[in-house]
Design a protein around this motif. Structure first.
Motif, short mmCIF file in Angstrom:
data_model
loop_
_atom_site.label_atom_id
_atom_site.label_comp_id
_atom_site.label_asym_id
_atom_site.label_seq_id
_atom_site.Cartn_x
_atom_site.Cartn_y
_atom_site.Cartn_z
N ARG A 147 48.30 74.47 57.28
CA ARG A 147 49.73 74.75 57.04
C ARG A 147 50.50 73.86 56.34
O ARG A 147 51.77 73.96 56.04
CB ARG A 147 50.23 74.53 58.45
CG ARG A 147 49.60 75.37 59.36
CD ARG A 147 49.68 74.99 61.06
NE ARG A 147 50.95 74.47 61.31
CZ ARG A 147 51.24 74.61 62.63
NH1 ARG A 147 50.75 75.33 63.44
NH2 ARG A 147 52.26 74.02 63.00
N GLY A 148 49.91 73.01 55.08
CA GLY A 148 50.76 72.22 54.44
C GLY A 148 51.71 71.36 55.00
O GLY A 148 52.72 70.84 54.45
N GLU A 149 51.46 70.58 56.27
CA GLU A 149 52.32 69.71 56.80
C GLU A 149 51.42 68.40 57.16
O GLU A 149 50.38 68.32 57.00
CB GLU A 149 52.93 70.34 58.07
CG GLU A 149 52.31 71.82 58.64
CD GLU A 149 52.86 72.14 59.78
OE1 GLU A 149 53.80 72.81 60.22
OE2 GLU A 149 52.02 71.58 60.92
N GLU A 163 47.79 69.34 51.34
CA GLU A 163 46.57 69.06 50.23
C GLU A 163 46.45 67.74 50.01
O GLU A 163 45.39 67.07 49.61
CB GLU A 163 47.06 69.84 49.00
CG GLU A 163 47.01 71.22 48.83
CD GLU A 163 45.53 71.82 49.18
OE1 GLU A 163 44.75 71.50 48.40
OE2 GLU A 163 45.43 72.65 50.08
N GLU A 164 47.36 66.59 50.35
CA GLU A 164 46.88 65.28 50.13
C GLU A 164 46.14 64.80 50.94
O GLU A 164 45.56 63.78 51.03
CB GLU A 164 48.33 64.49 50.60
CG GLU A 164 49.37 64.76 49.37
CD GLU A 164 50.60 64.13 50.04
OE1 GLU A 164 51.68 64.00 49.28
OE2 GLU A 164 50.85 63.86 51.25
N LEU A 165 45.56 65.72 52.18
CA LEU A 165 44.60 65.26 53.01
C LEU A 165 43.18 65.66 52.69
O LEU A 165 42.48 65.35 53.15
CB LEU A 165 44.95 66.07 54.43
CG LEU A 165 46.03 65.53 55.08
CD1 LEU A 165 46.54 66.49 56.12
CD2 LEU A 165 46.17 64.17 55.69
N VAL A 166 43.02 66.18 51.34
CA VAL A 166 41.88 66.51 50.85
C VAL A 166 41.71 66.17 49.50
O VAL A 166 41.62 67.17 48.49
CB VAL A 166 41.34 68.25 51.25
CG1 VAL A 166 40.84 68.44 52.53
CG2 VAL A 166 42.83 68.92 51.06
N PRO A 167 41.83 64.63 48.93
CA PRO A 167 41.72 64.36 47.56
C PRO A 167 40.24 64.78 47.22
O PRO A 167 39.30 64.89 48.15
CB PRO A 167 41.77 62.93 47.67
CG PRO A 167 41.58 62.50 49.19
CD PRO A 167 41.93 63.90 50.13
N PRO A 226 48.97 55.94 56.21
CA PRO A 226 50.16 56.36 55.25
C PRO A 226 50.66 57.72 55.43
O PRO A 226 49.96 58.45 56.19
CB PRO A 226 49.26 56.53 54.04
CG PRO A 226 47.66 56.69 54.15
CD PRO A 226 47.82 56.04 55.90
N ASP A 227 51.71 58.13 54.91
CA ASP A 227 52.27 59.51 55.13
C ASP A 227 51.53 60.49 54.46
O ASP A 227 52.04 60.63 53.24
CB ASP A 227 53.86 59.56 54.90
CG ASP A 227 54.46 60.75 55.51
OD1 ASP A 227 53.91 61.66 55.70
OD2 ASP A 227 55.72 60.59 55.57
N LEU A 228 50.58 61.17 54.76
CA LEU A 228 49.89 62.24 54.07
C LEU A 228 50.19 63.84 54.88
O LEU A 228 50.06 63.69 56.01
CB LEU A 228 48.36 62.01 53.68
CG LEU A 228 48.02 60.75 53.25
CD1 LEU A 228 46.45 60.78 53.12
CD2 LEU A 228 48.57 60.32 51.90
N ARG A 229 49.97 64.88 53.85
CA ARG A 229 50.45 66.11 54.28
C ARG A 229 49.82 67.22 53.47
O ARG A 229 49.37 66.74 52.30
CB ARG A 229 51.80 66.35 54.83
CG ARG A 229 52.58 66.07 53.57
CD ARG A 229 53.99 66.34 54.01
NE ARG A 229 54.40 64.99 54.79
CZ ARG A 229 55.33 65.22 55.78
NH1 ARG A 229 55.76 66.24 56.17
NH2 ARG A 229 55.54 63.96 56.35
N ALA A 242 43.63 68.74 64.47
CA ALA A 242 45.16 68.90 63.90
C ALA A 242 45.08 68.47 62.48
O ALA A 242 45.84 69.01 61.72
CB ALA A 242 45.86 67.77 64.69
N GLU A 243 44.11 67.73 61.96
CA GLU A 243 43.93 67.73 60.60
C GLU A 243 43.79 68.95 59.90
O GLU A 243 44.38 69.22 58.78
CB GLU A 243 42.92 66.89 60.39
CG GLU A 243 42.67 66.00 58.83
CD GLU A 243 41.96 64.83 58.78
OE1 GLU A 243 41.79 64.09 59.88
OE2 GLU A 243 41.33 64.54 57.55
N ASN A 244 42.62 69.75 60.28
CA ASN A 244 42.62 70.99 59.72
C ASN A 244 43.78 71.80 59.68
O ASN A 244 44.12 72.67 58.86
CB ASN A 244 41.32 71.64 60.51
CG ASN A 244 39.91 70.79 59.85
OD1 ASN A 244 39.97 70.01 59.09
ND2 ASN A 244 39.06 70.98 60.79
N ALA A 245 44.45 71.72 60.67
CA ALA A 245 45.65 72.84 61.00
C ALA A 245 46.69 72.25 59.91
O ALA A 245 47.31 72.96 59.28
CB ALA A 245 46.23 72.73 62.18
#
Ligand code: ANZ
Ligand code: ZN
Length: 807
Positions: free
Chosen positions: A99-101, A453-457, A448-451, A92-95
């Motif tokens: 998908r930018g969500e 690109e924010e998921l790959v700092p 925190p609410d991340l979606r 789900a994280e990779n998806a």
């Protein structure tokens, strides 16, 4: 895909019945402990992971588990059969990144799709207790569980060597490393030392092993064997080798090894330690350090599985130090070698080339002697005559150089993941107070609410990149502190979900003690063999911890376990690359739900692999149609008087039900479907050339067929039940009662002879066994007289017709 026949129950009728079931809600069990006198049964299926729609594997496991659920319910048990979703995890994280969500979007879409498919597939789940592990109301209690573990000294931080995927920037479990590569992304995996949260499952190793005695015969043997091997308890000896006197900083005075073969002590020619271990560095002479460093880098690219495989080419470096043999005082050189694993035993072995193949290969490769000076070499092809192990251990104990010890393959459970889509570890790091737990009242620690690109700092894990979320007041001193940035392994989520089902919605406790004691342990757990080692072991462990903490009486979670086989196609696992995938929704559209469910169950024993190439849903249509026609011809009308031919029909029905009952209890579902087919054929014959459709015996047969049908093909069964004039649903029917008189085998006459002369007759069941027939014959008065108290010399028994007694 086309079907030659149309499904006997149309999609419109399927939808009709779905609405009937929704309105009746026949599977919901009120919360709280089971009703008094309810004969409760807790049936559990391994909850699905929400990746896309249901697949063929779900179709199989749900067909199996639903047959059991419906059977128990019809038998009058109060059956708890809950469903939920194991909804945290990397896909789900990779998806979400792709998908930018937000990962919740993908997750919740898939859950909705699967829930709709489950409703259509007519699985009799209690949806009222539905849970999702990604809901804060659920993971709040997963975090609570973590705090319980920590309070009991079972969660701790430790530096450990881990498999690291540089691409996914995360730790991988050994089984997520396939041929040295990350199972998910294919990158080469490296070994890395990290400070992580670990859970002390090894403290429970003995109980996890010993309590398996309770599961014997109730879990598949192969699963018990796999768990035993996974825990891998070895009884052995720990032996201390003293340093040669030239003390080095940090070295300690002894090098300790673990061996299961103490009797081979006299054959030691070297000691080998795991290269990455502290011990290796401590025993490394200054001039050997650069060689060890280089060797360590080389070893870091290899997995433990590769390192310990037999036949691997041996590598190692001498550390330039030596130890004294505890019995002979001889000097023995110390090496670093990668076939020695850091996490097993003491991370050091005594090398005995004359006793161990790996040691022999290592000695040969490194030019080390194969036997010590002064020891006779082994006779060709054999081992030296080792002394008795007991006497060696005694000698060691006397010399203070060793004692008996156990070692385990099992390692502590590394629960830290550097991922976003999991339950945050509820700990805070304070400069002044150290590592401080989040107070229970402040749970859940929400993500925190991340979606997107924010998921790959850049260069850090997702939570470490959430700078605002990170900052928190220290719960102990109130000063500035930081949250822990790891989330928990999703196996923590699934280690206790079967307890949450028991008390859904409770906000004061994870689950209620009385609910747990009323329902636990799970009576039957249905799921795949792929969970043999990890999930099942973790669930057993957590149950024991919670038991110890006084939360429930059960000490084992799953009283019995049923593993379904794998669904394959044309001999291979279904996969995109092979192009042999089969789409479940398409199958259901084409053949109807019941034909698919029947075909799956009919194809073979539940535990066997199921090759879709051999499964013919269309072949079920004729059977369904025959069964339906039977019910329609019997019709809703009251029956006419009984005929003489009816007795045989009644015997057929009662024998079939008796046999099906036994077969269901033995989970031989495929055979049950075959018996049901025979019963339907018998019904056809009873109408065409027997007592006819109006006879009560034929109605009894048709009703038994409809009720049995409901275990496998709920829609067809509902149509039959309605045609027979019943309202509103076969889900509320009762399992047919068997009349023992009708099931008893036919009586036949047996002749009893003494010395070949007929002396009496017996009425016995046609299937009487020899033992029983002999007993009855010897009890006859006439026979007793002729034996005059003596033992017969010989008794010839030919069941069921003849006994000849020779006095
Ligand atoms: C001397 C010896 C002589 C051994 C011999 C075997 C045969 P199990 O049964 O799996 O527990 N060993 C100990 N620690 C190790 C480690 N960290 N990495 C790799 N190997 C290790 O195996 C125990 C045996 O495995 C031990 O007994 C040790 O080798 C090795 F003829 O000691 B033996
Ligand atoms: Zn503080």
């Amino acid at each position: 895909m086309t079907s030659l026949t149309t499904p006997p129950v149309s999609h419109e009728r399927e939808e009709h019945w779905q609405r009937v079931w929704d309105a009746l809600d026949p599977y919901t069990v009120p919360t709280g402990p089971p009703d008094p006198g309810a004969r409760p049964r807790y049936l559990l299926t391994m909850f699905p992971y929400p990746s896309g729609d249901l697949h063929m594997g779900h179709a199989e496991v749900f067909a199996i588990e639903d047959a059991i659920a419906r059977y128990w319910r019809l038998q009058g048990h109060q059956v708890l059969n809950p469903i939920g979703w194991d909804s945290f995890g990397l896909p789900a994280e990779n998806a979400a990144i792709r998908r930018g969500e937000h990962p919740a979007t993908y997750t919740e879409e898939n859950i909705a799709t699967q829930a709709a498919s489950i409703r259509r597939y007519a699985v009799s789940f209690d949806f009222s207790r539905r849970l999702h592990t990604h809901d804060p109301e659920y993971y709040r209690w997963t975090q609570w569980l973590f705090l319980q573990l920590r309070a009991r000294g079972l969660a701790y931080r430790g530096a450990g060597w881990v498999n690291w995927c540089p691409q996914d920037a995360t730790v991988l479990a050994n089984e997520q490393v396939v041929a040295g590569r990350c199972e998910r992304c294919g990158s080469a995996v490296v070994r890395r030392e990290l400070t992580q949260w670990l859970v002390g499952i090894t403290q429970y190793a003995d109980r996890l092993l010993d309590d398996m005695a309770e599961l014997e015969g109730r879990w598949p043997d192969r699963i018990l064997t796999m768990q035993r091997n996974w825990i891998g308890r070895s009884e052995g000896v720990q032996i201390r080798f003293a340093g040669d006197g030239g003390a080095r900083p940090g070295q300690g005075s002894h090098l300790e090894v673990f061996t299961t073969r103490p009797e081979t002590l006299a054959g030691v020619t070297f000691l080998a330690v795991a290269p990455e271990s502290e011990t290796a560095w401590a025993w490394c002479a200054p001039e050997a350090r650069s060689a060890l460093t280089t060797y360590r880098e080389q070893v870091a690219t290899r997995t433990e599985i590769e390192r310990s495989a037999v036949g691997q080419e041996k590598s190692g470096v001498p550390l330039g130090t030596s130890v004294r043999h505890p019995l002979t005082g001889e000097l023995v050189p110390v090496w670093a070698a990668d076939y020695v694993l850091a996490g097993y035993g003491t991370g050091a072995v005594m090398g005995v080339p004359a006793g161990d193949d790996r040691d022999a290969a290592f000695a040969a490769a490194m030019g080390l002697p194969s036997v010590p000076r002064g020891m006779a070499g082994p006779a060709a092809g054999g081992e030296p005559d080792w002394p008795d192990p007991g006497s060696v251990v005694e000698q060691l104990e006397e010399a203070g150089a060793g004692e008996r010890a156990r070692s385990y393959r099992l390692r502590d459970w590394l629960v830290s993941r550097q991922r976003y889509w999991g339950a945050p570890i509820p700990m805070v790091h304070c400069r002044d107070c150290g590592v401080v737990p989040v107070p229970e009242a402040e749970l859940p620690v929400q993500l925190p609410d991340l979606r997107g690109e924010e998921l790959v700092p850049e260069g850090v894990s997702p939570l470490a990149g959430a700078t605002e979320w990170l900052q928190v007041d220290c719960p102990a001193c109130g000063g500035p502190a930081q949250r822990d940035t790891d989330t928990m392994d999703t196996f923590v989520d699934s280690s206790w979900y079967f307890l949450r089902y028991l008390s859904p919605g409770r906000t004061d406790v994870p689950f209620d003690h009385a609910d747990a004691d009323g329902w636990m342990p799970v009576d039957a757990y249905v799921g795949g063999v792929e969970h043999a080692n990890l999930h099942l072991l973790y669930a057993r462990f957590i149950t024991k911890v919670l038991h110890d903490a006084g939360w429930l009486a059960a000490n084992e979670p799953f009283a019995s376990l049923l593993n379904q086989g794998q669904v394959i196609n044309r001999g291979a696992a279904m996969s995109k690359s092979l192009g042999n995938g089969v789409d479940l929704a398409e199958q259901l559209d084409t053949f109807g739900v019941d034909a698919v469910r029947l075909a799956i169950l009919f194809s073979g024993p539940p535990a066997d692999d199921l090759d879709w190439a051999d499964v013919r849903p269309e072949a079920m249509h004729r059977f369904q149609a025959r069964a339906l026609r039977l019910a329609q011809e019997v019709g809703p009308a009251g029956a006419a008087g009984a005929s003489a031919e009816a007795a045989e029909v009644r015997r057929t029905t009662h024998r079939a039900v008796a046999e099906i009952t036994d077969l269901m209890d033995a989970r031989r579902l495929n055979v049950v479907v075959a018996r049901l087919m025979e019963l339907v054929s018998a019904g056809r014959k009873a109408i065409d050339s027997g007592p006819g459709a109006g006879d009560p015996a034929v109605r009894e047969l048709a009703e038994a067929a409809a009720v049995t049908m409901s275990l496998f093909a709920p829609y067809t069964a509902e149509e039959m039940w309605a045609a027979l004039g019943h309202q509103p649903s076969v889900a509320q029917a009762r399992w047919p009662e068997v009349d023992p008189a009708l099931v008893a085998a036919d009586q036949v006459e047996a002749v009893v002879q003494v010395n070949g002369k007929v002396r009496g007759h017996l009425q016995v069941p046609a299937d009487v066994d020899a033992e029983e027939l002999r007993r009855c014959a010897l009890q006859l008065e006439k026979v007793q007289q002729l034996l005059a108290g003596g033992e017969p010399r010989r008794v010839i028994v030919r069941p069921p017709h003849l006994v000849n007694v020779v006095p």
